[in-house]
Scaffold this active site. Structure first.
Site, PDB file in Angstrom:
ATOM      1  N   ASP A  72       0.816  -1.229   0.000  1.00  0.00           N
ATOM      2  CA  ASP A  72       0.000   0.000   0.000  1.00  0.00           C
ATOM      3  C   ASP A  72       0.849   1.278   0.000  1.00  0.00           C
ATOM      4  OD1 ASP A  72      -1.937  -1.902   0.321  1.00  0.00           O
ATOM      5  OD2 ASP A  72      -2.775  -1.087   2.182  1.00  0.00           O
ATOM      6  N   ARG A  97      15.782   2.110 -14.415  1.00  0.00           N
ATOM      7  CA  ARG A  97      14.728   1.213 -14.876  1.00  0.00           C
ATOM      8  C   ARG A  97      13.564   1.256 -13.889  1.00  0.00           C
ATOM      9  NH1 ARG A  97      14.165  -5.278 -14.877  1.00  0.00           N
ATOM     10  NH2 ARG A  97      12.066  -5.200 -15.758  1.00  0.00           N
ATOM     11  N   HIS A 142       5.156  -5.103 -15.011  1.00  0.00           N
ATOM     12  CA  HIS A 142       5.956  -5.792 -14.012  1.00  0.00           C
ATOM     13  C   HIS A 142       4.984  -6.440 -13.018  1.00  0.00           C
ATOM     14  CE1 HIS A 142      10.247  -5.951 -12.308  1.00  0.00           C
ATOM     15  NE2 HIS A 142       9.523  -6.698 -11.495  1.00  0.00           N
ATOM     16  N   ASN A 187       8.000  -8.034 -17.848  1.00  0.00           N
ATOM     17  CA  ASN A 187       9.096  -8.494 -17.013  1.00  0.00           C
ATOM     18  C   ASN A 187       8.858  -9.933 -16.558  1.00  0.00           C
ATOM     19  OD1 ASN A 187      11.507  -7.920 -15.178  1.00  0.00           O
ATOM     20  ND2 ASN A 187       9.997  -8.663 -13.704  1.00  0.00           N
ATOM     21  N   GLU A 188       9.811 -10.806 -16.861  1.00  0.00           N
ATOM     22  CA  GLU A 188       9.825 -12.176 -16.346  1.00  0.00           C
ATOM     23  C   GLU A 188       8.522 -12.935 -16.575  1.00  0.00           C
ATOM     24  OE1 GLU A 188      11.310 -12.403 -12.354  1.00  0.00           O
ATOM     25  OE2 GLU A 188      13.250 -11.585 -12.914  1.00  0.00           O
ATOM     26  N   ASN A 328      17.277 -11.018 -16.800  1.00  0.00           N
ATOM     27  CA  ASN A 328      17.340 -10.948 -15.335  1.00  0.00           C
ATOM     28  C   ASN A 328      17.985 -12.231 -14.839  1.00  0.00           C
ATOM     29  OD1 ASN A 328      15.877  -8.617 -15.551  1.00  0.00           O
ATOM     30  ND2 ASN A 328      14.065  -9.359 -14.454  1.00  0.00           N
ATOM     31  N   TYR A 330      19.686 -14.231 -11.249  1.00  0.00           N
ATOM     32  CA  TYR A 330      19.962 -14.214  -9.809  1.00  0.00           C
ATOM     33  C   TYR A 330      20.660 -15.448  -9.261  1.00  0.00           C
ATOM     34  CZ  TYR A 330      17.127  -9.996  -9.277  1.00  0.00           C
ATOM     35  OH  TYR A 330      16.648  -8.716  -9.366  1.00  0.00           O
ATOM     36  N   GLU A 397      18.442  -7.015 -14.613  1.00  0.00           N
ATOM     37  CA  GLU A 397      18.427  -7.210 -13.150  1.00  0.00           C
ATOM     38  C   GLU A 397      19.517  -8.181 -12.740  1.00  0.00           C
ATOM     39  OE1 GLU A 397      14.773  -8.393 -11.162  1.00  0.00           O
ATOM     40  OE2 GLU A 397      13.599  -7.163 -12.542  1.00  0.00           O
TER      41      GLU A 397
HETATM   42  C1  BGC Z   1      11.838  -9.487 -10.055  1.00  0.00           C
HETATM   43  C2  BGC Z   1      11.901  -8.346  -9.093  1.00  0.00           C
HETATM   44  C3  BGC Z   1      12.316  -8.841  -7.721  1.00  0.00           C
HETATM   45  C4  BGC Z   1      13.681  -9.490  -7.848  1.00  0.00           C
HETATM   46  C5  BGC Z   1      14.340  -9.891  -6.539  1.00  0.00           C
HETATM   47  C6  BGC Z   1      12.944 -10.489  -9.890  1.00  0.00           C
HETATM   48  O1  BGC Z   1      12.427 -11.747 -10.131  1.00  0.00           O
HETATM   49  O2  BGC Z   1      11.763  -8.996 -11.366  1.00  0.00           O
HETATM   50  O3  BGC Z   1      10.669  -7.701  -9.074  1.00  0.00           O
HETATM   51  O4  BGC Z   1      12.304  -7.863  -6.755  1.00  0.00           O
HETATM   52  O5  BGC Z   1      13.523 -10.621  -8.647  1.00  0.00           O
HETATM   53  O6  BGC Z   1      13.570 -10.776  -5.804  1.00  0.00           O
END
Ligand code: BGC
Length: 494
Positions: A72, A97, A142, A187-188, A328, A330, A397
């Site tokens: 919120d 971005r 997103h 996105n994703e 992206n 991670y 990302e």
């Molecule tokens: C997403 C973001 C998220 C990031 C880290 C990605 O999958 O695009 O929105 O914050 O991961 O968790």
């Protein structure tokens, strides 16, 4: 000068994976930070904005959000965007971005009413960026579908929503044509479909494993392609912008060099990344995905494959709808083949048929899906070049999460140093056409199902303070200096 960071046991393909590259980033290389509307803006029902599926999900299913929180207010960027832009400026970045909230521009989801207050918010934000010479990189979607479209039409399971997305995209392209050159449609898509309409772990929480998620995949790809063609036909000649879809993937490292495990790692990449990239960059779904889902669907008793087919016209329409590749990234996973699961209820994981794990020596962020393996990014960039050709890659990302939110975040500095070094290796050693690196993120935010419980920002945000005060972490200073010197170590060489 070489600096050793993560001492990783796996040195494969002759990559010197654990050393920090001491070359300068090319002069043309761009640096950016990213964020998204739901995660930072707040103002969730302010000035005409309506509920998105994530607003609704957090309010109706607090048990699905780690700390039972809602977006919120989040970082209150709806009111504090000037502070965000000042931080971006102070860091010397090329791009910021951000994403536009569909529900702020078109409160009904349809283009029947344009909400001027919402338009003005983004106009003000773009003006602020322009004043400090930072370019916006703008995501249209997103994850925040108007809840009305979920309620009335079943969201991304309905192909009409692809047309509505395209109409929303046209409205934004027109409204912001003088402000934005770098566009991202979606996105994703994997998270939208797999978690939103497969496992139900993400909003809107639909559980339809191995069925709904593939219907969603096709609709999202068509939505992207429609928006791309609208830009191409109506805006490109005068506005000269660029458009793509951002796709996420972990790197899949084969558990051994057996043909079986090599194939399994490739299969995992094709089911994750290729599912979305193949139609856009090569044409149609990846063959391995088509074959496996068709075969299992038949054995399960379905009349046709659970993966909806593209017609020849659709294949041609979608193919080539990119101006660059947005990535992206991670995590890295080890991947082995497994025996196929017995025929029964359909499931995405059964369609892929691999086992995955992380090496115990790999450091983790908040949770093991945030494994810290810089060489994984380099291997992935090389794989992208091999698979999709010499396309320009923009990392949209990459970043480290933790659960402490500590200000002295040396671990995040090591992370960026390691991953940026992998980028330099890919550019200089492997000839990858990588143009841009975007860090997630500049500030802490509302992290979807993790709520305010994990931290990825180079600036800390005090979420209990009504002012949502932002405080730089140590990594912000390091990153700022890195952007300035374009170098990861004390002394760099040309
Ligand atoms: C997403 C973001 C998220 C990031 C880290 C990605 O999958 O695009 O929105 O914050 O991961 O968790």
């Amino acid at each position: 000068m070489k600096v050793f960071v993560f001492v990783l046991s796996l040195i494969s393909l002759g990559f010197a994976d654990d050393e920090i590259n001491s070359r300068y980033f090319p002069k043309s290389f761009k640096f950016a930070v990213a964020n998204a509307a739901t995660q930072i803006e707040g103002g969730w029902l302010e000035d005409g904005k309506t509920e998105s599926i994530w607003d609704h999900f957090a309010h109706t299913h607090p048990e699905k959000i780690g700390d039972h929180s809602t977006p919120d207010i989040a970082c209150d960027s709806y009111h504090k965007y000037k502070e965000d832009v000042a931080m971006v400026k102070a860091m010397g970045l090329d791009y910021y971005r951000l994403s536009i909230a569909w529900t702020r521009i078109l409160p009904t989801g349809y283009p029947d009413k344009i909400n001027q207050a919402g338009v003005q918010y983004y106009k003000n934000l773009f003006a602020e960026l322009k004043a400090v010479n930072v370019e916006p990189m703008v995501t249209l979607y997103h994850w925040d579908l108007p809840q009305a479209l979920e309620d009335e039409l079943g969201g991304w399971l309905n192909e009409t929503v692809a047309d509505l997305f395209a109409e929303y995209a046209r409205v934004c392209f027109e409204l912001f044509k003088d402000d934005v050159k770098m566009w991202i449609t979606i996105n994703e898509p994997k998270q939208v479909c797999q978690a939103g309409y497969g496992s139900g772990y993400y909003a809107p929480g639909v559980v339809s494993d191995g069925i709904g998620e593939y219907i969603c995949s096709k609709n999202l790809i068509m939505a992207h392609a429609k928006a791309y063609h609208i830009y191409d036909n109506e805006f490109r000649a005068t506005n000269q912008g660029r458009v793509t879809m951002v796709i996420d993937t972990s790197w899949s490292e084969p558990g051994s060099d057996s043909a079986e495990n090599q194939e399994a790692a490739e299969r995992a990449l094709q089911f994750g990344f290729g599912l979305y990239a193949n139609p856009i960059f090569i044409g149609n779904w990846p063959q391995v995905v088509i074959d496996r889902i068709a075969q299992r669907s038949e054995l399960e008793g379905f009349a046709t494959s659970r993966l909806p087919a593209f017609t020849d016209e659709e294949i041609a329409y979608v193919k080539g709808t990119y101006d660059y590749l947005g990535l992206n990234h991670y995590a890295t996973k080890m991947v082995n083949a497994t025996a196929d699961a017995p025929i029964g209820d359909p499931a995405y994981w059964k369609d892929i048929s691999v086992s995955t794990w992380g090496k115990p020596e790999w450091p983790n962020g908040a949770g093991d899906w945030f494994s810290v393996v810089p060489w994984g990014l380099r291997h992935l960039l090389v794989w992208l070049k091999k698979t999709y050709g010499d396309v320009e890659i923009v990392i949209t990302e990459n970043g480290l999460s933790d659960t402490t939110g500590i200000i002295e975040d040396d671990h995040r500095i090591s992370y960026y140093q390691g991953y940026l070094s992998a980028c330099l290796d890919a550019i200089y050693e492997d000839g990858v056409n990588l143009s841009t690196y975007t860090a997630w993120s500049i500030i802490d935010d509302w992290e979807w199902t993790s709520g305010y419980g994990i931290f990825l920002g180079m600036h800390y945000v005090n979420f209990t303070d009504p002012e949502r005060t932002r405080i730089p972490r140590k990594s912000a200073g390091w990153f700022t200096n890195m952007v300035k010197t374009r170098c990861l170590v004390d002394t760099c060489t040309e």
